[in-house]
Design a protein around this motif. Structure first.
Motif, short mmCIF file in Angstrom:
data_model
loop_
_atom_site.label_atom_id
_atom_site.label_comp_id
_atom_site.label_asym_id
_atom_site.label_seq_id
_atom_site.Cartn_x
_atom_site.Cartn_y
_atom_site.Cartn_z
N GLU A 5 -40.48 179.63 -48.32
CA GLU A 5 -39.58 178.95 -49.27
C GLU A 5 -38.29 178.51 -48.58
O GLU A 5 -37.74 179.23 -47.73
CB GLU A 5 -39.25 179.86 -50.45
N PHE A 6 -37.80 177.34 -49.01
CA PHE A 6 -36.61 176.77 -48.39
C PHE A 6 -35.71 176.16 -49.46
O PHE A 6 -36.19 175.58 -50.43
CB PHE A 6 -37.01 175.70 -47.37
N ASP A 50 -27.77 168.95 -56.70
CA ASP A 50 -28.71 168.21 -55.84
C ASP A 50 -29.51 169.15 -54.94
O ASP A 50 -29.83 168.83 -53.78
CB ASP A 50 -27.98 167.17 -54.97
N ILE A 51 -29.82 170.34 -55.46
CA ILE A 51 -30.53 171.35 -54.67
C ILE A 51 -31.89 171.64 -55.31
O ILE A 51 -32.00 171.78 -56.53
CB ILE A 51 -29.71 172.65 -54.57
N VAL A 52 -32.92 171.73 -54.45
CA VAL A 52 -34.25 172.12 -54.90
C VAL A 52 -34.76 173.25 -54.01
O VAL A 52 -34.29 173.43 -52.87
CB VAL A 52 -35.25 170.94 -54.84
N VAL A 53 -35.70 174.02 -54.55
CA VAL A 53 -36.40 175.02 -53.76
C VAL A 53 -37.78 174.48 -53.46
O VAL A 53 -38.53 174.10 -54.37
CB VAL A 53 -36.49 176.37 -54.51
N VAL A 54 -38.10 174.43 -52.16
CA VAL A 54 -39.36 173.86 -51.70
C VAL A 54 -40.26 174.95 -51.15
O VAL A 54 -39.81 175.76 -50.31
CB VAL A 54 -39.13 172.78 -50.63
N GLY A 67 -44.29 169.38 -49.58
CA GLY A 67 -44.38 170.75 -50.06
C GLY A 67 -44.45 170.73 -51.58
O GLY A 67 -44.82 169.71 -52.18
N PHE A 68 -44.07 171.85 -52.19
CA PHE A 68 -44.06 171.93 -53.65
C PHE A 68 -42.65 172.32 -54.11
O PHE A 68 -42.13 173.36 -53.69
CB PHE A 68 -45.06 172.97 -54.14
N VAL A 69 -42.04 171.49 -54.93
CA VAL A 69 -40.72 171.80 -55.48
C VAL A 69 -40.92 172.78 -56.63
O VAL A 69 -41.53 172.43 -57.65
CB VAL A 69 -40.00 170.53 -55.95
N THR A 70 -40.44 174.01 -56.45
CA THR A 70 -40.65 175.05 -57.46
C THR A 70 -39.44 175.24 -58.36
O THR A 70 -39.57 175.80 -59.46
CB THR A 70 -40.97 176.39 -56.77
N GLN A 71 -38.26 174.81 -57.93
CA GLN A 71 -37.05 174.93 -58.75
C GLN A 71 -36.12 173.77 -58.48
O GLN A 71 -36.12 173.21 -57.37
CB GLN A 71 -36.28 176.23 -58.42
N LYS A 72 -35.33 173.42 -59.50
CA LYS A 72 -34.24 172.47 -59.33
C LYS A 72 -32.96 173.15 -59.80
O LYS A 72 -32.94 173.77 -60.86
CB LYS A 72 -34.47 171.21 -60.15
N ILE A 73 -31.89 173.06 -59.00
CA ILE A 73 -30.58 173.59 -59.39
C ILE A 73 -29.74 172.42 -59.84
O ILE A 73 -29.23 171.63 -59.03
CB ILE A 73 -29.92 174.37 -58.23
#
Length: 542
Positions: free
Chosen positions: A33-34, A66-70, A56-62
């Motif tokens: 995760e990144f 402008d931040i995502v968890v990939v 990859g797969f975006v699992t979260q958006k903050i």
């Protein structure tokens, strides 16, 4: 050694060690995760589109950042994933999804009194207020390693109270004797029933501490942590071997010291903690230490409590020139060299906490001072490092401890490293930045304040000094030689607070930092033994 114990510094063969970041230590993160900060406007894309573009797969958006968890395939290395994400034109920053944890600070009720392990500026057991950060950096080190029972530390001293509830679980046990027949030398090592160690005075296995000094050293090295009582040691898990050659009065013979070291060597001790000393040069004692070196042990020894420069007047065993010897000076909770501590730019390696140190004694707890108390801090760090990197040699352990000391103004010019032991630095093989509070890095102004030389008996003089415009300053003594423990230079700030009291030999050293722009110096001497006195030639300020 504990203050008032008889004497005890080391020129060891010079060893070089490259300092590399994060040796044997990797920062923990969520696998695959990144956390990715996107460039402006990219968050308008759908989650599916972002996933495709970021491979990859975006699992979260903050939202709003402008931040995502990939999430990426776990078989892809972190370095490879970070590189590919940062090369993506949509990405501003890509980082691992780091894992953070509750700090591993022990819950033991008296832990706050062990300032040498964690100093937040609290008062020590004798109510001297400390300076935050003047400690061995144990709390950061414990995030990496808290010790192992694979390594053995021999405390060569007055014995250990092996029934003490804070020590019992971390005692070394000779299983052959424990499970053998009482009164029989089950393992054939020449000592009967040596279950927890050896008594060189009586030649038996009864090494129960009858003085308290050895148990105090043991508690610093390995008092059990998080058990609801007392204190915590540098190592939460360790095996401590009690090797007694000092009696209830704190004295022991050369013959018994040799037997003690040889027993620890024979029984496989990795680290030997030696808070004792005295006598003159002894070839037979030197040979015993060499045998411990040949067996692959580290021999850590107190520099001594005689206000002495070990470069000029060697004290033993810490000044023996054997590769495995590490000589330890004492500092207080403000980072000052303990007034009693021996020192030596060539013969003493580093400093460690040694003033008003709280630890275990016979069935209870007490605060002691001395290079005796500094020594087990270093022995504890040696054991912790060995637990983390079990394949290191004794020479590599010593080299690492010496190379990763934390710079400390009071140790500059007084020890070979100019610093104090740093557990985190040792475990990560990194060196701390320069001491920001070292007056030698500040602006200076000339000053000429001095005693008579030699000074007179029954002196009681007051000197006023000032550095106009300074917020804080320190005084530099180019010469300082007064009778140890009887004649004193005491420095007070403008508000009348005592900053520091100096005695003994302190040539070429700065005082503790004085708040404000003025100070009062009071020099007192007794009716005997007049020495050459002292002189201040400059002040450093900021």
């Amino acid at each position: 050694m504990k203050k008032n114990f008889s004497k005890v510094g080391a020129v060891a063969a010079t060893m070089m060690l490259a300092i590399t970041a994060n040796a044997k230590f990797t920062t923990e993160s969520v696998p695959g995760e990144f956390v990715v900060k996107l460039k402006p406007g990219m968050m308008r894309m759908t989650t599916q589109a972002l996933s495709t573009q970021l491979n990859g797969f975006v699992t979260q958006k903050i939202s709003g950042q402008d931040i995502v968890v990939v999430k990426k395939a776990v078989f892809q290395t972190n370095d490879s994933a970070i590189k590919s994400l940062n090369e993506n034109p949509m990405v501003e920053i890509a980082e691992p999804n780091y894992i953070y944890k509750i700090s591993k600070t022990p819950t033991d009720p008296m832990y706050s009194q062990t300032w040498g392990l964690g100093n937040i500026g609290q008062a020590d057991p004798k109510n001297q207020v400390g300076v935050a950060g003047v400690d061995i950096n144990a709390e950061k080190a414990w995030e990496i390693q808290t010790g192992t029972r694979e390594k053995i530390v021999a405390i060569i001293d007055t014995g250990i109270d092996y029934t003490h509830p804070d020590l019992a679980e971390n005692m070394w046990v000779n299983e052959a004797e424990k499970n053998g027949q009482p009164g029989v030398d089950d393992d054939g090592n020449g000592v009967v029933d040596d279950i927890y160690g050896y008594n060189a005075i009586t030649g038996t296995g009864n090494m129960k501490d009858d003085q308290g000094h050895g148990s105090h050293c043991a508690g610093t090295i390995g008092a059990r942590a998080n058990n609801g009582i007392g204190v915590a040691g540098v190592n939460w898990n360790v095996r401590m071997m009690g090797v007694k050659f000092l009696d209830a009065g704190g004295s022991g013979s050369l013959a018994d010291a040799i037997k003690a070291i040889d027993y620890a060597t024979k029984m496989g001790a990795n680290v030997m903690s030696n808070s004792w000393g005295g006598g003159g040069f002894s070839q037979t004692l030197l040979d015993a230490i060499k045998r411990s070196n040949d067996a692959g042990a580290v021999f850590i020894a107190a520099a001594g409590n005689e206000y002495n420069n070990n470069d000029n007047s060697p004290t033993y065993p810490s000044t023996y020139q054997v590769d495995n010897v590490i000589s330890v000076a004492a500092i207080d909770n403000r980072g000052a060299k303990a007034d009693f501590s021996n020192y030596g730019k060539k013969t003493v390696h580093l400093g460690a906490p040694g003033v008003n140190v709280m630890s275990t004694t016979g069935g209870k707890y007490a605060s002691f001072s001395g290079t005796s108390m500094a020594t087990p801090h270093v022995a504890g760090v040696a054991a912790l490092l060995w637990a983390n990197e079990p394949n290191l040699t004794a020479a590599e352990i010593k080299a690492r401890l010496v190379a990763t000391t934390r710079p400390l103004a009071s140790m500059k010019g007084k020890t070979r490293t100019g610093g104090m032991v740093d557990a985190y630095g040792a475990l990560t093989n990194t060196q701390a930045p320069p001491d920001a509070n070292d007056p030698s890095n500040w602006a200076t102004v000339a000053m000429n304040v001095a005693s008579e030389s030699p000074y007179k008996s029954n002196t009681n003089q007051t000197f006023e000094v000032s550095v106009p415009g300074a917020k804080e300053f320190a005084l530099y003594f180019d010469k300082f030689n007064v009778e140890s423990g009887y004649d004193f230079v005491t420095i007070y700030d403008a508000a009348g607070n005592k900053v520091q009291q100096l005695t003994g030999a302190n040539d070429e050293s700065f005082s503790m930092t004085i708040t404000g722009e003025s100070a009062r110096i009071v020099f007192t001497s007794d009716k005997s033994v007049e020495k050459t006195g002292w002189s201040i030639v400059k002040a450093a300020y900021r």
